[in-house]
Design an enzyme around this catalytic site. Sequence first.
Site, PDB file in Angstrom:
ATOM      1  N   GLU A 108      10.251  26.814 -11.910  1.00  0.00           N
ATOM      2  CA  GLU A 108      10.683  26.971 -13.440  1.00  0.00           C
ATOM      3  C   GLU A 108      10.259  25.909 -14.270  1.00  0.00           C
ATOM      4  O   GLU A 108       9.549  25.456 -15.440  1.00  0.00           O
ATOM      5  CB  GLU A 108      10.616  28.362 -14.125  1.00  0.00           C
ATOM      6  CG  GLU A 108      10.564  29.725 -13.939  1.00  0.00           C
ATOM      7  CD  GLU A 108      11.518  30.072 -14.975  1.00  0.00           C
ATOM      8  OE1 GLU A 108      10.636  30.697 -15.800  1.00  0.00           O
ATOM      9  OE2 GLU A 108      11.039  31.233 -14.861  1.00  0.00           O
ATOM     10  N   TYR A 120       1.027  -1.685  -0.023  1.00  0.00           N
ATOM     11  CA  TYR A 120      -0.135  -0.083  -0.332  1.00  0.00           C
ATOM     12  C   TYR A 120       0.788   1.016  -0.318  1.00  0.00           C
ATOM     13  O   TYR A 120       0.629   2.684   0.798  1.00  0.00           O
ATOM     14  CB  TYR A 120      -0.717   0.149   0.968  1.00  0.00           C
ATOM     15  CG  TYR A 120      -2.327   1.138   0.894  1.00  0.00           C
ATOM     16  CD1 TYR A 120      -3.139   0.513   0.415  1.00  0.00           C
ATOM     17  CD2 TYR A 120      -2.333   1.996   1.582  1.00  0.00           C
ATOM     18  CE1 TYR A 120      -4.212   1.195   0.128  1.00  0.00           C
ATOM     19  CE2 TYR A 120      -3.094   2.915   1.710  1.00  0.00           C
ATOM     20  CZ  TYR A 120      -4.238   2.351   0.539  1.00  0.00           C
ATOM     21  OH  TYR A 120      -5.439   3.855   0.901  1.00  0.00           O
ATOM     22  N   SER A 149       2.232  -3.487   9.777  1.00  0.00           N
ATOM     23  CA  SER A 149       2.545  -2.170   9.100  1.00  0.00           C
ATOM     24  C   SER A 149       1.992  -0.726   9.069  1.00  0.00           C
ATOM     25  O   SER A 149       0.867  -0.893   9.303  1.00  0.00           O
ATOM     26  CB  SER A 149       2.148  -2.572   7.590  1.00  0.00           C
ATOM     27  OG  SER A 149       2.133  -1.842   6.507  1.00  0.00           O
ATOM     28  N   HIS A 151       5.542  -4.128 -12.673  1.00  0.00           N
ATOM     29  CA  HIS A 151       7.055  -3.553 -13.171  1.00  0.00           C
ATOM     30  C   HIS A 151       7.551  -5.213 -13.608  1.00  0.00           C
ATOM     31  O   HIS A 151       7.592  -5.521 -13.247  1.00  0.00           O
ATOM     32  CB  HIS A 151       8.008  -2.832 -12.198  1.00  0.00           C
ATOM     33  CG  HIS A 151       9.066  -2.230 -12.809  1.00  0.00           C
ATOM     34  ND1 HIS A 151       9.281  -1.955 -13.945  1.00  0.00           N
ATOM     35  CD2 HIS A 151      10.768  -1.910 -12.339  1.00  0.00           C
ATOM     36  CE1 HIS A 151      10.939  -1.815 -13.911  1.00  0.00           C
ATOM     37  NE2 HIS A 151      11.501  -2.155 -12.532  1.00  0.00           N
ATOM     38  N   ASP A 157      12.160   1.289 -18.800  1.00  0.00           N
ATOM     39  CA  ASP A 157      11.385   2.044 -17.437  1.00  0.00           C
ATOM     40  C   ASP A 157      12.510   2.602 -16.075  1.00  0.00           C
ATOM     41  O   ASP A 157      13.179   3.542 -16.293  1.00  0.00           O
ATOM     42  CB  ASP A 157      10.517   1.340 -16.462  1.00  0.00           C
ATOM     43  CG  ASP A 157       9.545   1.709 -15.736  1.00  0.00           C
ATOM     44  OD1 ASP A 157       9.227   2.724 -15.810  1.00  0.00           O
ATOM     45  OD2 ASP A 157      10.650   1.648 -14.756  1.00  0.00           O
ATOM     46  N   SER A 192       9.503  32.860 -25.433  1.00  0.00           N
ATOM     47  CA  SER A 192       9.578  33.601 -26.499  1.00  0.00           C
ATOM     48  C   SER A 192      11.347  33.571 -26.888  1.00  0.00           C
ATOM     49  O   SER A 192      11.374  32.295 -26.782  1.00  0.00           O
ATOM     50  CB  SER A 192      10.563  34.677 -24.613  1.00  0.00           C
ATOM     51  OG  SER A 192      12.367  34.164 -24.575  1.00  0.00           O
TER      52      SER A 192
END
Length: 346
Positions: A233, A24, A50, A107, A193, A254
Amino acid sequence: MKIFYDDDANLEIIKSLKVAIIGYGSQGHAHANNLLDSGVNVVVGLRGGSASWKKAESAGLIVMEVSDAVREADFVMMLAPDEFQQSIFVNQIKPNLKTDAVLGFAHGFNIHFKKIIPDEKNAVVMIAPKGPGHTVRSTFQNGGGVPSLVAVYQETSSAKFSALDIALSYAKANGGTRAGVLHTTFREETETDLFGEQAVLCGGLTALIRAGYETLVDAGYSKEMAYFECLHETKLIVDLIYEGGISNMHYSISNTAEFGDYVSGPRVIGQESKDAMKKILADIQSGKFADNFLEDCRQSNDGSGGPIMKKNRENLAAHSIEEVGLDIRSKMKFLGKDKLVDKSKN
């Protein structure tokens, strides 16, 4: 490459199965809650004691010891951290897994590198959202989804539904088919990955941010200015890229900034960086990185990371970019609302 969407997946398949989410953490809490919201019969499997037990129960989820959750499940989704999966599988999952149960991963690490060897009687699939678990959950709650990958490692002939159909159904319940689910392999997912995390998304990006920050501070500019320019940024630029690609970002900034992109970017990330990336990829493909990572983890006494992990965490915590950032963010009250990461809940 085949991409699946909502109309390609049957939600009723996963709703007809008992699903056990093992773990979890970041991904575990997201999958469990998304499936619950989708009407799936889901339980969370955790070790006794846990710290996540109460978090899961507070979210309205049924929580059991791992072995008990597995014993009742038709679909077991392994979402514990990579370094713990082998032990959990050998000691708590394999002895209790139903003959026809499906074993799932988000995964391919432990399957691809042969750290977990599943029984041939069980179908093995992967449903891998391409984003952190906290984003998987928040995006789902907002009506969207995170693009995901789906793969089948092994199929069984006795199953009522194909392994791919079951995996797509799970992906739909988790919100993945809202954005698109790509059909891939365990090898491709695992190696790309790990490479993306190390060379670009986590390792490359954070190293670039710190290097830029340190360059400005060392040149005598204020830490606050360096923080805004090199860290704050970053999100604003990445949001533009995320929305419409690199050209979309160029359209928004820009002409000065765009010109600087073209002439200065390759000076920072040039052939030397690409050569380093190739070495990183080679270490991933050979299994060297996996072995080094697991060896570091084995030296941990409390399961919170080995000496390499702990030393780097300490160094980062002491870096001025973290100190000045904490102060700046504390003044931005809007950042405290609807946080992606709330350690008391997820």
